[in-house]
Design a protein around this motif. Structure first.
Motif, PDB file in Angstrom:
ATOM      1  N   ASP A  34      51.126  42.476  34.875  1.00 37.81           N
ATOM      2  CA  ASP A  34      52.469  42.131  35.337  1.00 37.81           C
ATOM      3  C   ASP A  34      52.481  41.259  36.585  1.00 37.81           C
ATOM      4  O   ASP A  34      53.540  40.970  37.123  1.00 37.81           O
ATOM      5  N   SER A  35      51.310  40.859  37.054  1.00 37.87           N
ATOM      6  CA  SER A  35      51.241  39.977  38.223  1.00 37.87           C
ATOM      7  C   SER A  35      51.860  38.629  37.890  1.00 37.87           C
ATOM      8  O   SER A  35      51.811  38.175  36.749  1.00 37.87           O
ATOM      9  N   ILE A  36      52.411  37.996  38.893  1.00 39.81           N
ATOM     10  CA  ILE A  36      52.957  36.647  38.699  1.00 39.81           C
ATOM     11  C   ILE A  36      51.847  35.711  38.236  1.00 39.81           C
ATOM     12  O   ILE A  36      52.055  34.850  37.396  1.00 39.81           O
ATOM     13  N   ASP A  37      50.656  35.896  38.772  1.00 40.94           N
ATOM     14  CA  ASP A  37      49.492  35.100  38.393  1.00 40.94           C
ATOM     15  C   ASP A  37      48.364  36.050  37.977  1.00 40.94           C
ATOM     16  O   ASP A  37      47.584  36.503  38.808  1.00 40.94           O
ATOM     17  N   SER A  38      48.298  36.364  36.689  1.00 37.40           N
ATOM     18  CA  SER A  38      47.314  37.324  36.183  1.00 37.40           C
ATOM     19  C   SER A  38      45.878  36.854  36.377  1.00 37.40           C
ATOM     20  O   SER A  38      44.979  37.662  36.575  1.00 37.40           O
ATOM     21  N   GLU A  39      45.666  35.552  36.339  1.00 34.15           N
ATOM     22  CA  GLU A  39      44.317  35.023  36.548  1.00 34.15           C
ATOM     23  C   GLU A  39      43.875  35.273  37.991  1.00 34.15           C
ATOM     24  O   GLU A  39      42.742  35.667  38.249  1.00 34.15           O
ATOM     25  N   TYR A  40      44.785  35.059  38.925  1.00 37.88           N
ATOM     26  CA  TYR A  40      44.495  35.313  40.331  1.00 37.88           C
ATOM     27  C   TYR A  40      44.233  36.800  40.552  1.00 37.88           C
ATOM     28  O   TYR A  40      43.313  37.188  41.278  1.00 37.88           O
ATOM     29  N   ALA A  41      45.038  37.648  39.930  1.00 40.03           N
ATOM     30  CA  ALA A  41      44.857  39.100  40.048  1.00 40.03           C
ATOM     31  C   ALA A  41      43.485  39.511  39.527  1.00 40.03           C
ATOM     32  O   ALA A  41      42.806  40.353  40.119  1.00 40.03           O
ATOM     33  N   ALA A  42      43.057  38.906  38.431  1.00 43.78           N
ATOM     34  CA  ALA A  42      41.731  39.218  37.875  1.00 43.78           C
ATOM     35  C   ALA A  42      40.621  38.766  38.822  1.00 43.78           C
ATOM     36  O   ALA A  42      39.652  39.496  39.045  1.00 43.78           O
ATOM     37  N   ARG A  43      40.767  37.574  39.401  1.00 38.76           N
ATOM     38  CA  ARG A  43      39.755  37.103  40.362  1.00 38.76           C
ATOM     39  C   ARG A  43      39.706  38.007  41.586  1.00 38.76           C
ATOM     40  O   ARG A  43      38.637  38.330  42.095  1.00 38.76           O
ATOM     41  N   TYR A  44      40.878  38.432  42.063  1.00 37.85           N
ATOM     42  CA  TYR A  44      40.927  39.347  43.199  1.00 37.85           C
ATOM     43  C   TYR A  44      40.202  40.651  42.858  1.00 37.85           C
ATOM     44  O   TYR A  44      39.411  41.160  43.650  1.00 37.85           O
ATOM     45  N   ALA A  45      40.451  41.179  41.668  1.00 33.62           N
ATOM     46  CA  ALA A  45      39.801  42.422  41.242  1.00 33.62           C
ATOM     47  C   ALA A  45      38.286  42.256  41.189  1.00 33.62           C
ATOM     48  O   ALA A  45      37.537  43.125  41.649  1.00 33.62           O
ATOM     49  N   LEU A  46      37.813  41.133  40.664  1.00 36.23           N
ATOM     50  CA  LEU A  46      36.370  40.899  40.575  1.00 36.23           C
ATOM     51  C   LEU A  46      35.735  40.763  41.955  1.00 36.23           C
ATOM     52  O   LEU A  46      34.594  41.183  42.159  1.00 36.23           O
ATOM     53  N   GLN A  47      36.459  40.175  42.907  1.00 35.52           N
ATOM     54  CA  GLN A  47      35.914  40.037  44.259  1.00 35.52           C
ATOM     55  C   GLN A  47      35.998  41.339  45.045  1.00 35.52           C
ATOM     56  O   GLN A  47      35.223  41.562  45.963  1.00 35.52           O
ATOM     57  N   THR A  48      36.931  42.203  44.680  1.00 34.84           N
ATOM     58  CA  THR A  48      37.126  43.472  45.375  1.00 34.84           C
ATOM     59  C   THR A  48      36.207  44.562  44.847  1.00 34.84           C
ATOM     60  O   THR A  48      35.755  45.420  45.605  1.00 34.84           O
TER      61      THR A  48
END
Length: 100
Positions: A34-48
């Motif tokens: 449901d993120s405005i930018d799901s790709e960004y959310a996925a990258r954030y998750a991978l970096q976190t």
């Protein structure tokens, strides 16, 4: 670097394949889908989140961030307007850095 669509699929699979208690799985799926930018959310998750031995992700840091964010805000319903107003409760700036 991996393709963003692949990042999204990888993180979503990690969320669904991890034995999370209710409502943790739903919370993380919502963050991703449901993120405005799901790709960004996925990258954030991978970096976190760090990789586990089995090739999955340790979702503990991401889940902890989400729970801190939820605890930092409180919703009030104003009877006269019927609108929900978001009130900040001691959320410090810079707690959730943007990935590069």
């Amino acid at each position: 670097m991996e393709n963003s669509a692949t990042d999204f699929v990888r993180v979503l699979a990690a969320i669904r394949n991890t034995d999370l208690r209710y409502p943790d799985e739903e919370l993380l799926e919502s963050f991703l889908e449901d993120s405005i930018d799901s790709e960004y959310a996925a990258r954030y998750a991978l970096q976190t989140c760090s990789a586990t031995r089995g090739g999955g992700l340790d979702l503990t840091p991401l889940l902890s961030d989400w729970k801190r964010l939820i605890a930092a805000v409180k919703f009030y319903k104003w009877p006269s307007s019927g609108r929900l107003t978001l009130m900040n409760r001691s959320f410090s700036r810079g707690s959730f850095p943007r990935p590069a």
